[in-house]
Motif scaffolding. Structure first.
Motif, PDB file in Angstrom:
ATOM      1  N   SER A  10       0.773  -1.155   0.186  1.00  0.00           N
ATOM      2  CA  SER A  10       0.046   0.168  -0.193  1.00  0.00           C
ATOM      3  C   SER A  10       0.910   1.122   0.104  1.00  0.00           C
ATOM      4  N   LEU A  11       1.914   1.055   0.578  1.00  0.00           N
ATOM      5  CA  LEU A  11       3.074   2.498   0.374  1.00  0.00           C
ATOM      6  C   LEU A  11       3.424   2.620  -1.042  1.00  0.00           C
ATOM      7  N   LEU A  12       3.072   1.855  -1.847  1.00  0.00           N
ATOM      8  CA  LEU A  12       3.583   2.178  -3.129  1.00  0.00           C
ATOM      9  C   LEU A  12       2.383   2.943  -3.969  1.00  0.00           C
ATOM     10  N   PHE A  13       1.323   3.119  -2.836  1.00  0.00           N
ATOM     11  CA  PHE A  13       0.142   4.064  -3.416  1.00  0.00           C
ATOM     12  C   PHE A  13      -0.532   3.725  -4.762  1.00  0.00           C
ATOM     13  N   THR A  14      -1.581   4.614  -4.742  1.00  0.00           N
ATOM     14  CA  THR A  14      -2.489   4.124  -5.786  1.00  0.00           C
ATOM     15  C   THR A  14      -2.687   5.010  -6.993  1.00  0.00           C
ATOM     16  N   LEU A  15      -1.940   6.038  -6.596  1.00  0.00           N
ATOM     17  CA  LEU A  15      -1.997   7.049  -8.010  1.00  0.00           C
ATOM     18  C   LEU A  15      -0.660   7.741  -8.324  1.00  0.00           C
ATOM     19  N   SER A  16      -0.295   7.456  -9.564  1.00  0.00           N
ATOM     20  CA  SER A  16       0.956   7.962 -10.161  1.00  0.00           C
ATOM     21  C   SER A  16       0.587   9.516 -10.800  1.00  0.00           C
ATOM     22  N   LEU A  17       0.672  10.625  -9.907  1.00  0.00           N
ATOM     23  CA  LEU A  17       0.674  11.829 -10.720  1.00  0.00           C
ATOM     24  C   LEU A  17       1.422  12.218 -11.757  1.00  0.00           C
ATOM     25  N   SER A  18       2.713  11.342 -12.113  1.00  0.00           N
ATOM     26  CA  SER A  18       3.491  11.809 -13.243  1.00  0.00           C
ATOM     27  C   SER A  18       2.559  11.356 -14.376  1.00  0.00           C
ATOM     28  N   SER A  19       1.574  10.499 -14.099  1.00  0.00           N
ATOM     29  CA  SER A  19       0.671  10.041 -15.449  1.00  0.00           C
ATOM     30  C   SER A  19       0.144  11.295 -16.062  1.00  0.00           C
ATOM     31  N   GLN A  20      -0.231  12.345 -15.195  1.00  0.00           N
ATOM     32  CA  GLN A  20      -0.791  13.471 -15.602  1.00  0.00           C
ATOM     33  C   GLN A  20      -0.246  14.533 -16.204  1.00  0.00           C
ATOM     34  N   GLY A  21       1.314  14.124 -16.723  1.00  0.00           N
ATOM     35  CA  GLY A  21       1.738  15.246 -17.541  1.00  0.00           C
ATOM     36  C   GLY A  21       2.235  16.503 -16.626  1.00  0.00           C
ATOM     37  N   ASN A  22       2.136  17.544 -16.782  1.00  0.00           N
ATOM     38  CA  ASN A  22       2.670  18.399 -16.017  1.00  0.00           C
ATOM     39  C   ASN A  22       1.401  19.198 -15.195  1.00  0.00           C
ATOM     40  N   LYS A  23       0.337  18.747 -15.520  1.00  0.00           N
ATOM     41  CA  LYS A  23      -0.825  19.372 -14.875  1.00  0.00           C
ATOM     42  C   LYS A  23      -0.849  19.235 -13.356  1.00  0.00           C
ATOM     43  N   ASN A  24      -1.053  20.209 -12.441  1.00  0.00           N
ATOM     44  CA  ASN A  24      -1.311  20.273 -11.213  1.00  0.00           C
ATOM     45  C   ASN A  24      -2.630  19.780 -10.807  1.00  0.00           C
ATOM     46  N   LEU A  25      -2.850  19.806  -9.363  1.00  0.00           N
ATOM     47  CA  LEU A  25      -4.225  19.365  -9.078  1.00  0.00           C
ATOM     48  C   LEU A  25      -5.458  20.379  -9.473  1.00  0.00           C
ATOM     49  N   ALA A  26      -5.018  21.518  -9.266  1.00  0.00           N
ATOM     50  CA  ALA A  26      -6.049  22.687  -9.394  1.00  0.00           C
ATOM     51  C   ALA A  26      -6.397  22.350 -10.979  1.00  0.00           C
ATOM     52  N   GLU A  27      -5.582  22.097 -11.847  1.00  0.00           N
ATOM     53  CA  GLU A  27      -5.931  21.687 -13.363  1.00  0.00           C
ATOM     54  C   GLU A  27      -6.645  20.759 -13.604  1.00  0.00           C
ATOM     55  N   LEU A  28      -6.395  19.506 -12.854  1.00  0.00           N
ATOM     56  CA  LEU A  28      -6.830  18.503 -13.196  1.00  0.00           C
ATOM     57  C   LEU A  28      -8.476  18.392 -12.776  1.00  0.00           C
ATOM     58  N   LEU A  29      -8.354  19.368 -11.711  1.00  0.00           N
ATOM     59  CA  LEU A  29      -9.975  19.579 -11.214  1.00  0.00           C
ATOM     60  C   LEU A  29     -10.655  20.534 -12.221  1.00  0.00           C
ATOM     61  N   GLY A  30      -9.889  21.045 -13.040  1.00  0.00           N
ATOM     62  CA  GLY A  30     -10.534  22.030 -13.993  1.00  0.00           C
ATOM     63  C   GLY A  30     -10.441  23.547 -13.599  1.00  0.00           C
ATOM     64  N   TYR A  31      -9.591  23.573 -12.773  1.00  0.00           N
ATOM     65  CA  TYR A  31      -9.304  25.330 -12.376  1.00  0.00           C
ATOM     66  C   TYR A  31      -7.936  25.862 -12.880  1.00  0.00           C
ATOM     67  N   PRO A  32      -7.926  27.153 -12.734  1.00  0.00           N
ATOM     68  CA  PRO A  32      -6.478  27.640 -13.194  1.00  0.00           C
ATOM     69  C   PRO A  32      -5.434  27.122 -12.404  1.00  0.00           C
ATOM     70  N   LYS A  33      -4.119  26.995 -13.072  1.00  0.00           N
ATOM     71  CA  LYS A  33      -3.158  26.414 -12.309  1.00  0.00           C
ATOM     72  C   LYS A  33      -2.664  26.869 -10.994  1.00  0.00           C
ATOM     73  N   ASP A  34      -3.082  28.480 -10.764  1.00  0.00           N
ATOM     74  CA  ASP A  34      -2.427  28.954  -9.532  1.00  0.00           C
ATOM     75  C   ASP A  34      -3.587  29.246  -8.276  1.00  0.00           C
ATOM     76  N   SER A  35      -4.455  28.224  -8.684  1.00  0.00           N
ATOM     77  CA  SER A  35      -5.827  28.378  -7.789  1.00  0.00           C
ATOM     78  C   SER A  35      -5.481  28.079  -6.411  1.00  0.00           C
ATOM     79  N   LYS A  36      -6.147  28.681  -5.409  1.00  0.00           N
ATOM     80  CA  LYS A  36      -6.080  28.484  -3.995  1.00  0.00           C
ATOM     81  C   LYS A  36      -7.209  27.465  -3.541  1.00  0.00           C
ATOM     82  N   LEU A  37      -7.010  26.313  -3.465  1.00  0.00           N
ATOM     83  CA  LEU A  37      -8.158  25.457  -3.508  1.00  0.00           C
ATOM     84  C   LEU A  37      -8.323  25.271  -1.810  1.00  0.00           C
ATOM     85  N   LEU A  38      -9.377  25.314  -1.323  1.00  0.00           N
ATOM     86  CA  LEU A  38      -9.505  25.119  -0.021  1.00  0.00           C
ATOM     87  C   LEU A  38     -10.629  24.042   0.377  1.00  0.00           C
TER      88      LEU A  38
END
Lengths: 313, 313
Positions: A10-38
């Motif tokens: 399980s320490l190898l985890f579930t998700l390989s973020l690297s597979s998402q190219g250079n998108k960060n979490l905000a972008e993956l969720l459909g928001y601008p790259k520099d969003s302050k998500l809360l």
């Protein structure tokens, strides 16, 4: 497969973020790259009827975007049934291995003789994380934590995430591994701030960093921050939020006889404190503050669904 | 000695009333022979903070003379500590093997895998006495009941008597034997109305009759009795009391959010009902009624102490 092997995998985890190219979490969720998500998160659902009513009110007022249930607590059946009947509510499991109040106690949901390393002489959980950390056997902790998640699911809850009461599951390194392992087993994101990576050997930290959604910032009101109006301490927290994934933990309750009796002798995070948190998140001033600081509110569900959509790829 | 043997021996009881010559209980306690002795008893201490506060209020108002604690319930630690600090309070153990509310549940205090015949799939007690009676294994029930008494004693409570939540321990003949056996093991009187003797073979009933303090009359308000003012149903109960040992069971609580949530969907013995009972026993009208009917109020402590003084002889 043995549980210890499962934990390791399980320490190898579930998700390989690297597979998402250079998108960060905000972008993956459909928001601008520099969003302050809360995520505005209410802890301790199920602790008492007072907390349950306050949490429902805070959800209804859109004062919070997520919350989590303490499954072993007396009032968890009430909130589990409510969550089942309100599937849109963003609810996780507040993994619980401590019982901190003096006269209102609970133990695990696993038979006590199977988790004796987690319990005091009366079969209640220990009061402090320190006692837990010294005594807890990993195999017993994992059994209890899985039982908590399984019970909530069996009650009709669809958990959006896992987090931890008083940092119970951070009490020692073995528990941390189990906690992260549960993310993999149940396909659920876990609350894990980036700063915690420093606890791990550099190589492991690097691997983790690329594979789980780390919180960039976790804000929780502490007694030393309180000086003047309740909103002022939160104001500082909100104004210093940076782009990335942020969570603000609040503790909401109705300040009534029940809650005052539970918290008797404890002003910090006590009954009056929790009423102030409820009033705050429900207030127009708080909502204006979020707007003025260009905060984008999200819940754990979006992260869970993103995580699992990628796992499926 | 095996527990089954202990149970059997306990049926021989602790007290030989025949050794007291022709004196009846009233005389043994120092009252005239034809006294109408009455214990006014509050059930369900420990069930909730609301019930705890109401019971303390009723004791302070001298509206009740005795009460008993549901040890497995979430709020038992609060009332156990209070009882420890107020040793004059007449408190027994409300032996509990059922959990009747929908969303507020409890199980035993014994590890669940040792008492599985008493528990439902979620490790809570059954809702009804019927389910309990069909499923309960005597050895498991005795283990749990002894654990409840032991825990209260370890908390500093000096129990004055044993009685039973919803008649749990009357669910089947084996449980009744265990219940009566606990009287012997712990040197405590038990709530046992004379009318229950008819459940036993005549020889056994005769033997019991001479050896335990039987209640001559047990009065508890039932829904069908309610017609008009709250006091009217009790009035009938009080006016028809006969000389001998009587108990009136009341259910007191503060009618608040907590209690309303516990009793949701149950008007009978619900939150409003319990507030009415509290108001009643605290009222001058009720006290006048007792006086007008020449009632002598006593507690279980007097009976316990009498019983044990005779045992010592």
């Amino acid at each position: 497969m043995k549980k210890s092997a499962l934990i390791l995998i399980s320490l190898l985890f579930t998700l390989s973020l690297s597979s998402q190219g250079n998108k960060n979490l905000a972008e993956l969720l459909g928001y601008p790259k520099d969003s302050k998500l809360l995520i505005i998160h209410a802890d301790d659902m199920g602790l008492s009827h007072s907390v349950n009513m306050a949490t429902i009110k805070a959800f209804d007022n859109k004062g919070i975007t997520s919350g989590s249930i303490m499954v072993p607590c007396p009032w968890s059946p009430e909130i589990e049934v409510y969550a089942k009947d309100h599937p849109g509510m963003d609810v996780g499991i507040h993994l619980t291995l401590t019982a901190e109040w003096d006269l209102y106690k609970w133990g695990g949901i696993t038979p006590a003789d199977q988790i004796s390393s987690l319990l005091d002489k009366d079969n209640y959980f220990f009061t402090s994380v320190e006692e837990l950390g010294k005594s807890a056997k990993g195999i017993e902790a994992e059994k209890e934590l899985r039982a908590q998640i399984d019970k909530a699911i069996a009650s009709g809850v669809h958990p959006t995430h896992l987090d931890t009461h008083m940092g119970s599951v951070l009490a020692n390194p073995e528990l941390v591994k189990i906690y992260l392992g549960l993310s993999d087993i149940y396909h659920l994101p876990v609350l894990f701030p980036r700063t915690y990576l420093s606890w791990f050997p550099p190589e492991m930290a690097k691997s983790m960093q690329s594979k789980i959604f780390l919180l960039d910032n976790l804000f929780m009101l502490e007694p030393k921050m309180i000086n003047g109006k309740w909103i002022d301490a939160y104001k500082k927290g909100i104004e210093t939020l940076k782009p990335g994934l942020n969570e603000m933990i609040v503790h909401v309750a109705i300040d009534n006889d029940e809650m005052q009796a539970i918290c008797k002798g404890h002003d910090d995070y006590g009954s009056s404190w929790r009423q102030k948190d409820l009033d705050l998140v429900s207030s127009p001033e708080f909502k204006d503050l979020l707007k003025a600081n260009h905060i984008i509110l999200i819940g754990w569900r979006q992260i869970r669904d993103l995580m699992n959509s990628k796992v499926a790829k």
